[in-house]
Design a protein around this motif. Sequence first.
Motif, PDB file in Angstrom:
ATOM      1  N   TRP A  91     -60.346  12.317  66.008  1.00  0.00           N
ATOM      2  CA  TRP A  91     -60.125  11.869  64.630  1.00  0.00           C
ATOM      3  C   TRP A  91     -60.936  12.695  63.648  1.00  0.00           C
ATOM      4  CZ3 TRP A  91     -56.179   9.185  63.097  1.00  0.00           C
ATOM      5  CH2 TRP A  91     -55.513   8.354  64.004  1.00  0.00           C
ATOM      6  N   SER A  92     -62.077  13.221  64.100  1.00  0.00           N
ATOM      7  CA  SER A  92     -62.898  14.060  63.216  1.00  0.00           C
ATOM      8  C   SER A  92     -62.231  15.397  62.930  1.00  0.00           C
ATOM      9  CB  SER A  92     -64.283  14.284  63.833  1.00  0.00           C
ATOM     10  OG  SER A  92     -64.167  14.798  65.154  1.00  0.00           O
ATOM     11  N   ASP A  93     -61.205  15.763  63.714  1.00  0.00           N
ATOM     12  CA  ASP A  93     -60.416  16.965  63.406  1.00  0.00           C
ATOM     13  C   ASP A  93     -59.495  16.728  62.215  1.00  0.00           C
ATOM     14  OD1 ASP A  93     -61.441  18.243  65.668  1.00  0.00           O
ATOM     15  OD2 ASP A  93     -59.793  17.550  66.942  1.00  0.00           O
ATOM     16  N   LEU A  94     -59.165  15.456  61.965  1.00  0.00           N
ATOM     17  CA  LEU A  94     -58.081  15.121  61.055  1.00  0.00           C
ATOM     18  C   LEU A  94     -58.512  14.374  59.802  1.00  0.00           C
ATOM     19  CD1 LEU A  94     -55.735  13.750  63.872  1.00  0.00           C
ATOM     20  CD2 LEU A  94     -55.912  16.112  63.071  1.00  0.00           C
ATOM     21  N   LEU A  95     -59.593  13.593  59.900  1.00  0.00           N
ATOM     22  CA  LEU A  95     -60.022  12.762  58.777  1.00  0.00           C
ATOM     23  C   LEU A  95     -61.009  13.501  57.885  1.00  0.00           C
ATOM     24  CD1 LEU A  95     -60.530   9.345  60.620  1.00  0.00           C
ATOM     25  CD2 LEU A  95     -58.502  10.171  59.398  1.00  0.00           C
ATOM     26  N   GLY A  96     -61.419  12.832  56.821  1.00  0.00           N
ATOM     27  CA  GLY A  96     -62.379  13.416  55.878  1.00  0.00           C
ATOM     28  C   GLY A  96     -61.708  13.753  54.567  1.00  0.00           C
ATOM     29  N   SER A  97     -61.983  14.930  54.056  1.00  0.00           N
ATOM     30  CA  SER A  97     -61.399  15.360  52.781  1.00  0.00           C
ATOM     31  C   SER A  97     -60.496  16.567  53.002  1.00  0.00           C
ATOM     32  CB  SER A  97     -62.502  15.710  51.784  1.00  0.00           C
ATOM     33  OG  SER A  97     -63.338  16.734  52.300  1.00  0.00           O
ATOM     34  N   SER A  98     -59.671  16.855  51.978  1.00  0.00           N
ATOM     35  CA  SER A  98     -58.708  17.964  52.063  1.00  0.00           C
ATOM     36  C   SER A  98     -57.850  17.837  53.322  1.00  0.00           C
ATOM     37  CB  SER A  98     -59.439  19.314  52.043  1.00  0.00           C
ATOM     38  OG  SER A  98     -60.151  19.482  50.840  1.00  0.00           O
ATOM     39  N   VAL A  99     -57.364  16.619  53.568  1.00  0.00           N
ATOM     40  CA  VAL A  99     -56.576  16.390  54.776  1.00  0.00           C
ATOM     41  C   VAL A  99     -55.180  16.967  54.616  1.00  0.00           C
ATOM     42  CG1 VAL A  99     -57.874  14.333  55.384  1.00  0.00           C
ATOM     43  CG2 VAL A  99     -55.840  14.119  53.956  1.00  0.00           C
ATOM     44  N   ALA A 100     -54.517  17.157  55.741  1.00  0.00           N
ATOM     45  CA  ALA A 100     -53.171  17.718  55.746  1.00  0.00           C
ATOM     46  C   ALA A 100     -52.149  16.698  55.250  1.00  0.00           C
ATOM     47  CB  ALA A 100     -52.806  18.172  57.158  1.00  0.00           C
ATOM     48  N   VAL A 101     -50.998  17.205  54.865  1.00  0.00           N
ATOM     49  CA  VAL A 101     -49.900  16.308  54.490  1.00  0.00           C
ATOM     50  C   VAL A 101     -49.532  15.440  55.682  1.00  0.00           C
ATOM     51  CG1 VAL A 101     -47.495  16.201  53.734  1.00  0.00           C
ATOM     52  CG2 VAL A 101     -49.057  17.908  52.744  1.00  0.00           C
ATOM     53  N   ARG A 102     -49.485  16.019  56.870  1.00  0.00           N
ATOM     54  CA  ARG A 102     -49.271  15.263  58.100  1.00  0.00           C
ATOM     55  C   ARG A 102     -50.279  15.729  59.138  1.00  0.00           C
ATOM     56  NH1 ARG A 102     -44.443  13.010  59.779  1.00  0.00           N
ATOM     57  NH2 ARG A 102     -45.655  12.475  61.653  1.00  0.00           N
ATOM     58  N   SER A 103     -50.899  14.745  59.797  1.00  0.00           N
ATOM     59  CA  SER A 103     -51.847  15.049  60.861  1.00  0.00           C
ATOM     60  C   SER A 103     -51.325  14.470  62.169  1.00  0.00           C
ATOM     61  CB  SER A 103     -53.224  14.458  60.543  1.00  0.00           C
ATOM     62  OG  SER A 103     -53.773  15.066  59.386  1.00  0.00           O
ATOM     63  N   PHE A 104     -51.567  15.179  63.274  1.00  0.00           N
ATOM     64  CA  PHE A 104     -51.046  14.765  64.568  1.00  0.00           C
ATOM     65  C   PHE A 104     -52.191  14.684  65.576  1.00  0.00           C
ATOM     66  CE2 PHE A 104     -47.551  16.594  62.243  1.00  0.00           C
ATOM     67  CZ  PHE A 104     -46.511  15.705  62.482  1.00  0.00           C
ATOM     68  N   LYS A 105     -52.407  13.471  66.096  1.00  0.00           N
ATOM     69  CA  LYS A 105     -53.504  13.208  67.027  1.00  0.00           C
ATOM     70  C   LYS A 105     -53.011  13.339  68.462  1.00  0.00           C
ATOM     71  CE  LYS A 105     -57.417  11.239  68.546  1.00  0.00           C
ATOM     72  NZ  LYS A 105     -57.141  11.221  70.011  1.00  0.00           N
ATOM     73  N   LEU A 106     -53.603  14.278  69.206  1.00  0.00           N
ATOM     74  CA  LEU A 106     -53.318  14.396  70.623  1.00  0.00           C
ATOM     75  C   LEU A 106     -54.221  13.442  71.393  1.00  0.00           C
ATOM     76  CD1 LEU A 106     -52.467  17.210  69.279  1.00  0.00           C
ATOM     77  CD2 LEU A 106     -52.656  18.124  71.605  1.00  0.00           C
ATOM     78  N   PRO A 107     -53.764  12.933  72.529  1.00  0.00           N
ATOM     79  CA  PRO A 107     -54.584  11.978  73.278  1.00  0.00           C
ATOM     80  C   PRO A 107     -55.793  12.652  73.919  1.00  0.00           C
ATOM     81  CG  PRO A 107     -52.608  12.521  74.524  1.00  0.00           C
ATOM     82  CD  PRO A 107     -52.439  13.167  73.169  1.00  0.00           C
ATOM     83  N   ASN A 108     -56.905  11.915  73.940  1.00  0.00           N
ATOM     84  CA  ASN A 108     -58.106  12.380  74.635  1.00  0.00           C
ATOM     85  C   ASN A 108     -59.052  11.197  74.839  1.00  0.00           C
ATOM     86  OD1 ASN A 108     -60.338  13.571  75.725  1.00  0.00           O
ATOM     87  ND2 ASN A 108     -60.801  14.906  74.000  1.00  0.00           N
ATOM     88  N   PRO A 109     -58.990  10.545  76.003  1.00  0.00           N
ATOM     89  CA  PRO A 109     -59.905   9.433  76.266  1.00  0.00           C
ATOM     90  C   PRO A 109     -61.179   9.851  76.996  1.00  0.00           C
ATOM     91  CG  PRO A 109     -58.247   9.524  77.975  1.00  0.00           C
ATOM     92  CD  PRO A 109     -57.963  10.674  77.036  1.00  0.00           C
ATOM     93  N   MET A 110     -61.445  11.154  77.083  1.00  0.00           N
ATOM     94  CA  MET A 110     -62.597  11.618  77.868  1.00  0.00           C
ATOM     95  C   MET A 110     -63.877  11.741  77.054  1.00  0.00           C
ATOM     96  SD  MET A 110     -60.834  14.434  80.399  1.00  0.00           S
ATOM     97  CE  MET A 110     -60.239  15.450  79.035  1.00  0.00           C
ATOM     98  N   TYR A 111     -63.747  12.007  75.762  1.00  0.00           N
ATOM     99  CA  TYR A 111     -64.968  12.128  74.953  1.00  0.00           C
ATOM    100  C   TYR A 111     -64.639  11.891  73.481  1.00  0.00           C
ATOM    101  CZ  TYR A 111     -63.294  16.991  74.272  1.00  0.00           C
ATOM    102  OH  TYR A 111     -62.538  18.118  73.978  1.00  0.00           O
ATOM    103  N   TYR A 112     -65.713  11.598  72.741  1.00  0.00           N
ATOM    104  CA  TYR A 112     -65.597  11.274  71.321  1.00  0.00           C
ATOM    105  C   TYR A 112     -66.556  12.168  70.536  1.00  0.00           C
ATOM    106  CZ  TYR A 112     -66.213   8.601  66.976  1.00  0.00           C
ATOM    107  OH  TYR A 112     -66.284   8.221  65.653  1.00  0.00           O
ATOM    108  N   ILE A 113     -66.046  12.816  69.495  1.00  0.00           N
ATOM    109  CA  ILE A 113     -66.875  13.678  68.648  1.00  0.00           C
ATOM    110  C   ILE A 113     -66.814  13.168  67.220  1.00  0.00           C
ATOM    111  CG2 ILE A 113     -67.208  16.012  67.747  1.00  0.00           C
ATOM    112  CD1 ILE A 113     -65.932  17.107  70.263  1.00  0.00           C
ATOM    113  N   PRO A 114     -67.951  12.747  66.656  1.00  0.00           N
ATOM    114  CA  PRO A 114     -67.925  12.199  65.273  1.00  0.00           C
ATOM    115  C   PRO A 114     -67.777  13.300  64.235  1.00  0.00           C
ATOM    116  CG  PRO A 114     -70.179  12.256  66.111  1.00  0.00           C
ATOM    117  CD  PRO A 114     -69.289  12.689  67.250  1.00  0.00           C
TER     118      PRO A 114
END
Length: 305
Positions: A282-305
């Motif tokens: 989610w830290s790849d996609l959220l925040g500011s200057s976000v894309a018109v469309r964002s696509f989250k790929l699955p990853n249950p192995m680790y979390y990066i803030p």
Amino acid sequence: MGRLGGSLLLLVALLAAAAAAAASPEESSAQVEDTAPAQHASVEAAAVSAQQQQQHHHQEQHILPRPLVIELPSSAAPPDEAFEEELPLEVRCASWRLAAEANNLAPWRAVPAECAPHVRDYVTGVAYRADLDLVARESAAYARAAPRGDDGRDAWIFDIDETLLSNLPYYADHGYGLELFDHHAFDEWVERADAPAIPSSLKLYKEVRELGFKTFLLTGRSEAHRGVTVENLNKQGFHDWDKLILRQAVDRNKTAMTYKSEKRKEMEAEGYRILGNSGDQWSDLLGSSVAVRSFKLPNPMYYIP
């Protein structure tokens, strides 16, 4: 009944008494003597009843509506913890994985020990591949339909790890997220340049480029790994990107969301329109200057803030 109802009762009683008196002077005299007390009592009772009903109706008009009553669960119902213990382990771990993917968990550092086999089976099985394929198909459908300009400023951002390249060989040796993340061990893996491509992402990457998007690779890898990252990407079929952006020394202590938001802001300042963004965090996609469309790929192995 109100005042009108009370008056009608009294009038009916009086008419009945008058009719009885007119029937026969002798009988009426005897009847009046016999029935007068009962009739009088009946009339009084009717009048009292009418008055009470009128008072009750008057009170009801001034009583506030009954408040909404929220029925709480019965105290006999099991608490949440007990309910969860009754669920099969596979169900509990599937719920945990869903919550992780939906970003509904507090920041977490490692996969729960009891769910490590579930995560292993997921990422090594057909479900993970199917989920990746679905995200890629939806991304491609959007890319084909998105309105683009004719100035070459439409951009698509790709993360690298678990987005373009898979680190499953590394995580197979580290419990598929069960172990706490070891930066030193992971850097040694990166330097081997052996991460395989995610097939559906490679296909999407090529199609996005063919559609005329500028492709920016925005990764949390350090600038020191630029050479091995380029080598790994090229070996796996990724070529001709427009920019490869890695962490500089000044970005070292920033969260991924802060760092990537700043880089997207720089792209916009250069006149690019970020129409698409693909990432596994989610830290790849959220925040500011976000894309018109964002696509989250699955990853249950680790979390990066």
